[in-house]
Design a protein around this motif. Sequence first.
Motif, PDB file in Angstrom:
ATOM      1  N   ALA A  54      36.656  50.896  37.631  1.00  0.00           N
ATOM      2  CA  ALA A  54      35.869  49.741  36.855  1.00  0.00           C
ATOM      3  C   ALA A  54      36.774  49.038  36.015  1.00  0.00           C
ATOM      4  N   PHE A  55      37.741  49.407  36.672  1.00  0.00           N
ATOM      5  CA  PHE A  55      38.868  48.260  35.889  1.00  0.00           C
ATOM      6  C   PHE A  55      39.005  46.936  36.698  1.00  0.00           C
ATOM      7  N   SER A  56      39.426  47.819  37.871  1.00  0.00           N
ATOM      8  CA  SER A  56      39.544  46.880  39.169  1.00  0.00           C
ATOM      9  C   SER A  56      38.416  46.404  39.560  1.00  0.00           C
ATOM     10  N   SER A  57      37.539  46.572  39.078  1.00  0.00           N
ATOM     11  CA  SER A  57      36.630  45.830  40.128  1.00  0.00           C
ATOM     12  C   SER A  57      36.161  44.729  38.783  1.00  0.00           C
ATOM     13  N   LEU A  58      36.514  44.942  37.432  1.00  0.00           N
ATOM     14  CA  LEU A  58      35.923  43.722  36.206  1.00  0.00           C
ATOM     15  C   LEU A  58      37.567  42.534  36.210  1.00  0.00           C
ATOM     16  N   VAL A  59      38.539  42.925  36.967  1.00  0.00           N
ATOM     17  CA  VAL A  59      39.063  42.707  36.530  1.00  0.00           C
ATOM     18  C   VAL A  59      39.550  41.654  37.752  1.00  0.00           C
ATOM     19  N   ASP A  60      38.770  41.592  39.312  1.00  0.00           N
ATOM     20  CA  ASP A  60      38.809  40.930  40.673  1.00  0.00           C
ATOM     21  C   ASP A  60      37.575  39.763  40.270  1.00  0.00           C
ATOM     22  N   LEU A  62      36.538  38.503  37.424  1.00  0.00           N
ATOM     23  CA  LEU A  62      36.785  38.027  36.454  1.00  0.00           C
ATOM     24  C   LEU A  62      37.801  36.824  36.907  1.00  0.00           C
ATOM     25  N   ILE A  63      38.540  36.974  37.821  1.00  0.00           N
ATOM     26  CA  ILE A  63      39.384  36.554  38.698  1.00  0.00           C
ATOM     27  C   ILE A  63      38.772  35.320  39.739  1.00  0.00           C
ATOM     28  N   GLY A  64      37.330  35.850  40.155  1.00  0.00           N
ATOM     29  CA  GLY A  64      36.895  35.392  41.211  1.00  0.00           C
ATOM     30  C   GLY A  64      36.509  34.010  40.306  1.00  0.00           C
ATOM     31  N   LEU A  65      35.572  34.201  39.174  1.00  0.00           N
ATOM     32  CA  LEU A  65      34.616  33.334  38.616  1.00  0.00           C
ATOM     33  C   LEU A  65      35.974  32.344  38.043  1.00  0.00           C
ATOM     34  N   GLN A  66      37.045  32.732  38.421  1.00  0.00           N
ATOM     35  CA  GLN A  66      38.295  31.325  37.363  1.00  0.00           C
ATOM     36  C   GLN A  66      38.703  31.238  39.124  1.00  0.00           C
ATOM     37  N   PHE A  81      47.905  36.046  41.703  1.00  0.00           N
ATOM     38  CA  PHE A  81      49.037  36.662  41.869  1.00  0.00           C
ATOM     39  C   PHE A  81      48.725  37.959  41.181  1.00  0.00           C
ATOM     40  N   THR A  82      47.736  37.530  39.410  1.00  0.00           N
ATOM     41  CA  THR A  82      47.437  38.797  38.627  1.00  0.00           C
ATOM     42  C   THR A  82      46.466  39.795  39.095  1.00  0.00           C
ATOM     43  N   SER A  83      45.325  39.399  40.791  1.00  0.00           N
ATOM     44  CA  SER A  83      45.230  39.902  41.002  1.00  0.00           C
ATOM     45  C   SER A  83      45.660  40.610  42.022  1.00  0.00           C
ATOM     46  N   LEU A  84      46.651  41.119  42.597  1.00  0.00           N
ATOM     47  CA  LEU A  84      47.435  41.282  43.620  1.00  0.00           C
ATOM     48  C   LEU A  84      48.388  42.231  42.801  1.00  0.00           C
ATOM     49  N   VAL A  85      48.876  41.748  41.504  1.00  0.00           N
ATOM     50  CA  VAL A  85      49.887  42.975  40.555  1.00  0.00           C
ATOM     51  C   VAL A  85      48.949  44.500  40.004  1.00  0.00           C
ATOM     52  N   VAL A  86      47.627  43.429  39.332  1.00  0.00           N
ATOM     53  CA  VAL A  86      47.113  44.768  39.234  1.00  0.00           C
ATOM     54  C   VAL A  86      47.020  45.498  40.300  1.00  0.00           C
ATOM     55  N   ASN A  87      45.913  45.304  41.134  1.00  0.00           N
ATOM     56  CA  ASN A  87      45.700  46.348  42.574  1.00  0.00           C
ATOM     57  C   ASN A  87      46.976  47.177  42.991  1.00  0.00           C
ATOM     58  N   ILE A  88      47.831  46.339  43.267  1.00  0.00           N
ATOM     59  CA  ILE A  88      49.505  46.806  44.013  1.00  0.00           C
ATOM     60  C   ILE A  88      49.740  47.593  43.517  1.00  0.00           C
ATOM     61  N   PHE A 133      42.084  47.328  48.615  1.00  0.00           N
ATOM     62  CA  PHE A 133      42.260  47.152  49.932  1.00  0.00           C
ATOM     63  C   PHE A 133      40.526  45.985  50.036  1.00  0.00           C
ATOM     64  N   GLN A 134      39.623  46.298  49.155  1.00  0.00           N
ATOM     65  CA  GLN A 134      38.388  46.256  49.501  1.00  0.00           C
ATOM     66  C   GLN A 134      38.145  44.419  48.780  1.00  0.00           C
ATOM     67  N   THR A 135      38.643  45.028  47.084  1.00  0.00           N
ATOM     68  CA  THR A 135      39.376  44.307  46.316  1.00  0.00           C
ATOM     69  C   THR A 135      39.988  43.042  46.259  1.00  0.00           C
ATOM     70  N   MET A 136      41.076  43.297  46.941  1.00  0.00           N
ATOM     71  CA  MET A 136      42.261  42.328  47.541  1.00  0.00           C
ATOM     72  C   MET A 136      41.468  40.944  48.347  1.00  0.00           C
ATOM     73  N   SER A 137      40.979  41.745  49.400  1.00  0.00           N
ATOM     74  CA  SER A 137      40.220  40.922  50.206  1.00  0.00           C
ATOM     75  C   SER A 137      39.278  39.774  49.492  1.00  0.00           C
ATOM     76  N   TYR A 138      38.211  40.340  48.645  1.00  0.00           N
ATOM     77  CA  TYR A 138      37.457  39.558  48.121  1.00  0.00           C
ATOM     78  C   TYR A 138      38.249  37.867  47.355  1.00  0.00           C
ATOM     79  N   THR A 139      39.398  39.095  46.543  1.00  0.00           N
ATOM     80  CA  THR A 139      40.053  37.834  45.676  1.00  0.00           C
ATOM     81  C   THR A 139      40.968  36.481  46.790  1.00  0.00           C
ATOM     82  N   ILE A 140      41.420  37.595  47.938  1.00  0.00           N
ATOM     83  CA  ILE A 140      41.849  36.536  48.752  1.00  0.00           C
ATOM     84  C   ILE A 140      41.331  35.566  49.568  1.00  0.00           C
TER      85      ILE A 140
END
Length: 488
Positions: A54-60, A62-66, A81-88, A133-140
């Motif tokens: 849930a936290f990973s989903s929320l972070v990505d 919100l970052i997508g909106l920003q 970078f924030t998204s990648l750091v959180v997920n990785i 990897f699924q959420t990272m592909s979204y933000t990328i």
Amino acid sequence: MLFNSIEFLLFLPLVFILYWFVFNKDIRLQNLWILVASYIFYGWWDYRFLTLIAFSSLVDFLIGLQLNQRENPLHRKWLLFTSLVVNIGFLGFFKYYNFFADSFADAFTLFGRPMDPERLAIVLPVGISFYTFQTMSYTIDVYRKKLAPSTDPVSFFAYVSFFPQLVAGPIERATHLLPQFLKTRVFQLGKAHDGMRQILWGLFKKIVIADNCAIYVNDIFSNYEDYSGSTLFLGAVLFALQIYGDFSGYSDIAIGTARLFGFDLRKNFAFPYFSRDIAEFWRRWHISLSTWFRDYLYIPLGGSQNGKSKTIRNIFIIFMVSGFWHGANWTFIFWGALHAAFYLPLLLTKRNRQYTSDTVASGKIFPSVRELLQMSSTFLLTSLAWIFFRADSMGVALDYLSIIFSARLLELPVSDFWTMNTGNHLIYLFFLIIGFLCVEWSQREKNHGLELDEEKVPRVIRWGTYYTVMICCFIMNGVQQEFIYFQF
């Protein structure tokens, strides 16, 4: 919750009935129900890790909106970078902390400074490598402006946690799966029928092929020093069949289940053991991961556009990172490097793309002698490489191989299998494997083994095939085994 469990047998019809008969009037309610069902499915294993996904989903989200609101390149890079750091960071901590601690201590010990690292009793969350990897592909993709960010948190959270493919893929891109949550879905009987057939074929692969091969694989790899080289070779072949049946079986069940709810997931396996070289094998094995590394790592590194030396470097990087993605052990990294070495001759001779579109022996019943030799040699290479994937350590893998490539290879394996005290089980399994491979070969240009054309295949043959597969699943249903990729 395992696909091959009683719990899932009860869970799936309940979710299906409520989805199509209660929430079918409103797509938002359908998406919310998918989200709830997915969290129940995931929490059935360990509810504590629901906060993580849930936290990973929320972070990505919100970052997508920003990212959509910012035009400053530096700000956008910091958001990515924030998204990648959180997920990785989550992935690295849960999956690789102890590996890095042990490797760091081993390095100091090598130079005469022994260390005793503090290991943590970390439980690896199921599926974290896949949904990360699924959420990272979204933000990328949002960062690259290939995808508009989601403004609907329910559909986005449902996309990340979609239960059919949550635990072991396919790794779905947001560009493909997320839009399907935003469109009205209509029940299609033909699609549902095909989904059920693909689920049945996936269960056959898992229950009949993978789980029964596992009986011998586990014994052989646990007691490899006691067996002949020929037995160890057969153990490697059986593991090749086990991991294919297990992993592609999961993908078939996931894709078939998604079709029951009106979703299309991408094909993850395309009969890879009928490949004519290693390059073709990797275009057909775990397609969602291979293409992920191609698009988000290999191409950004320069791909094959910056000279031969850098191309070779990039090939080794993606294969070794792919190996490391599978697990925190040097065996996985070496497995990846070994495949890079197999791939290298094709790259240097510019033959790495000679089999990109056609299927072996397309339109024919039998392959040519040349094709048969190509498939056999490719299968042999992949089977030997699987030894490193299955072994507990590099030492075990090298010892295992040393016995295979010794005079003990000439010893017949009959007495070894007799000592396993499995009766006629191995004979039954042998004939089932032959039948399985025949079905796969005849269906190699289709999407799955039970995709039978209603206009060309008589009804009695089609239903006879379905019932035969179901009977085999009931008869050969032994000890329930977790899917291998749950640990990745």
